[in-house]
Enzyme design. Structure first.
Site, PDB file in Angstrom:
ATOM      1  N   GLN A 314       0.840  -1.205   0.000  1.00 41.44           N
ATOM      2  CA  GLN A 314       0.000   0.000   0.000  1.00 41.44           C
ATOM      3  C   GLN A 314       0.871   1.250   0.000  1.00 41.44           C
ATOM      4  O   GLN A 314       1.821   1.352   0.784  1.00 41.44           O
ATOM      5  CB  GLN A 314      -0.919   0.005   1.222  1.00 41.44           C
ATOM      6  CG  GLN A 314      -2.007  -1.052   1.191  1.00 41.44           C
ATOM      7  CD  GLN A 314      -3.147  -0.716   0.244  1.00 41.44           C
ATOM      8  OE1 GLN A 314      -3.181   0.340  -0.372  1.00 41.44           O
ATOM      9  NE2 GLN A 314      -4.092  -1.631   0.120  1.00 41.44           N
ATOM     10  N   ASP A 415     -10.641  -8.333  -1.777  1.00 44.45           N
ATOM     11  CA  ASP A 415      -9.985  -7.069  -2.142  1.00 44.45           C
ATOM     12  C   ASP A 415      -9.530  -7.169  -3.598  1.00 44.45           C
ATOM     13  O   ASP A 415      -8.339  -7.316  -3.890  1.00 44.45           O
ATOM     14  CB  ASP A 415      -8.796  -6.805  -1.214  1.00 44.45           C
ATOM     15  CG  ASP A 415      -8.172  -5.432  -1.441  1.00 44.45           C
ATOM     16  OD1 ASP A 415      -8.734  -4.629  -2.213  1.00 44.45           O
ATOM     17  OD2 ASP A 415      -7.107  -5.156  -0.848  1.00 44.45           O
ATOM     18  N   CYS A 442     -11.115  -0.207  -4.391  1.00 43.76           N
ATOM     19  CA  CYS A 442     -10.692   1.128  -4.800  1.00 43.76           C
ATOM     20  C   CYS A 442     -11.566   1.643  -5.933  1.00 43.76           C
ATOM     21  O   CYS A 442     -11.304   2.713  -6.491  1.00 43.76           O
ATOM     22  CB  CYS A 442      -9.217   1.109  -5.237  1.00 43.76           C
ATOM     23  SG  CYS A 442      -8.889   0.005  -6.622  1.00 43.76           S
TER      24      CYS A 442
END
Length: 486
Positions: A314, A415, A442
């Site tokens: 990340q 995810d 996202c």
């Protein structure tokens, strides 16, 4: 709306009900921001998406770039009147780079806009009318928050003004121009990149120019220097520099290494990635270690992670911790429960949750990511996490015997990439019957698409929606959503 220049019309246009035409120039007022960063203006009920750093309240002169039956797209030519809450962008490259589209909007407003956009996406795309979206968790840092930054070399420099003639035209080290893969803006600093960025850019640029080392040509596919990648451990201070080249000549950098190590006391790794790919990738066929070690260390909570040049991690360390804490809190994992982590990457979420669970099983298609995940589990002494390589788009159907030998998940963490889950995978997870599903995304548009199917076919309802800003000043946002069974 005031028309400043009308488009040419002909007899074929008479049946066309679109109120605007391509290349037409209009005076528009920006009403609000759409998800993705474009401003929204209207001609009667016809929507026009306006790019180029639009801010609500602005009155702009804009040129139509596309005109479709239900909406149009436009670019700003001139800001006639600033928005009521518009502020000067701190970055000198703001109007050219296109990365931090919202630097001209106060940060609190940015997070408010994200909240409204997520509400609209859930209500309009998902028909989740009774869902309460929690306030956006803001980033702790709004500048210097990225722990990884990729810069490009180019033999075609983008001019940032009519008088910008001091630098050579055939060399640039900086950022690509939006919509132009051939040219790059030659920059001295990037305000969201690590603090060491201006030193590194200066030393590398000077070295290349003084030694006449050519930048890569994206049209002819020749030249030498392709990319410069910085990675920094936010909590450890470890700095890595990766110089990506078209050819394998690592010795050329020996004088540069001396300069870099002298001015950067926290420099622990310099590598040279070699790639002859035509695309603009920073991944390569070979990596040469030029200085120090082949990786850096970073920490998330109590965990330590090894980050190699190709590792995914990340990009906002502080907010990654907030993200994982939000996932952990929403999941409510008990010591007797099993967690499955789909699209686990290098295992950072799975390992963060392992302490709370009986066991965690991660699934990922990329072999190097699986290897990193296992190494990270070992270095942290975690023995209740395992990682399985497989293509999730077909794993559940092609390898049923593998899954039948695994304990069923009590909690399922998903995810996926921006495109969301494969439609068949959405169907495949339903027989697993986990009591809780945590979907991290996202891209809330594809997230809502998948959630709608899961809720309709699986008997789940949405209990928790929380946006988290990992990328201040950009139109990107992470959203954590919790599903529970009725």
């Amino acid at each position: 709306m005031k028309t400043l220049l009308s488009a040419n019309s002909n007899s074929t246009d008479r049946q066309d009900t679109r109120p605007v035409r391509k290349n037409q120039i209009l005076e528009l007022k920006i009403d609000r921001l759409a998800f993705g960063g474009a401003g929204i203006a209207r001609v009667d009920d016809y929507i026009i998406f306006v790019g180029n750093e639009a801010v609500p309240g602005q009155i702009v002169s804009a040129q139509i770039t596309q005109a479709k039956s239900t909406f149009a797209e436009a670019k700003i030519r001139e800001i006639i009147q600033p928005g009521d809450q518009e502020i000067p962008a701190p970055c000198p490259y703001f109007h050219h780079c296109g990365g931090c589209k919202h630097q001209n909007i106060p940060y609190k407003l940015q997070t408010d806009y994200f909240h409204r956009q997520i509400v609209e996406i859930y209500q309009h795309l998902g028909q989740f009318d009774d869902i309460k979206v929690q306030p956006t968790i803001p980033s702790e840092k709004t500048l210097r928050y990225r722990n990884k930054m990729e810069f490009a070399f180019s033999n075609r420099r983008w001019r940032i003004g009519q008088t910008d003639t001091e630098k050579p035209e055939n060399f640039a080290l900086g950022l690509r121009v939006p919509g132009n893969y051939m040219k790059a803006i030659d920059i001295d600093d990037c305000l969201i990149a690590p603090e060491e960025t201006p030193i590194v850019l200066r030393l590398v640029r000077t070295f290349a120019l003084e030694n006449h080392i050519p930048a890569f040509d994206t049209i002819r596919h020749d030249g030498f220097l392709r990319h410069l990648v910085l990675r920094k451990g936010e909590h450890t201070g470890n700095l890595m520099i990766n110089i990506v080249t078209h050819d394998d000549s690592p010795k050329i950098f020996e004088p540069l290494i001396v300069q870099l190590s002298k001015e950067l006391p926290n420099l622990v790794s310099v590598v040279n990635t070699v790639t002859r790919a035509v695309s603009g990738t920073t991944m390569g066929e070979k990596t040469n270690l030029l200085f120090g070690q082949d990786s850096i260390e970073e920490k998330l909570g109590n965990l330590s992670f090894k980050i190699s040049p190709a590792s995914f991690f990340q990009t906002n360390t502080g907010m990654a911790e907030k993200l994982y804490e939000t996932i952990q809190s929403a999941a409510g994992i008990r010591k007797t429960e099993t967690v499955w982590d789909l699209y686990c990457g290098t295992g950072s979420i799975a390992l963060f949750l392992a302490e709370s669970a009986r066991q965690v099983i991660g699934f990922e298609i990329v072999p190097s990511a699986i290897q990193d995940a296992m190494e990270n589990a070992s270095r942290n002494g975690i023995d209740n996490a395992r990682f399985i390589r497989g293509d999730l788009d077909q794993l559940f159907r092609k390898s049923p015997e593998l899954l039948s030998d695994l304990p069923a998940p009590d909690v399922l963490v998903i995810d996926p990439p921006r495109v969301g889950m494969h439609p068949k995978l959405v169907q495949d997870i339903l027989p697993l019957n986990p009591s809780r599903i945590i979907y991290v995304s996202c891209n809330p548009s594809t997230q809502v698409r998948d959630l709608k199917t899961i809720c309709q076919l699986g008997g789940y309802h949405i209990e928790f929606v929380r946006p988290i800003d990992l990328f201040p000043h950009t139109p990107h946002i992470e959203v954590v959503t919790k599903l529970t069974r009725f």
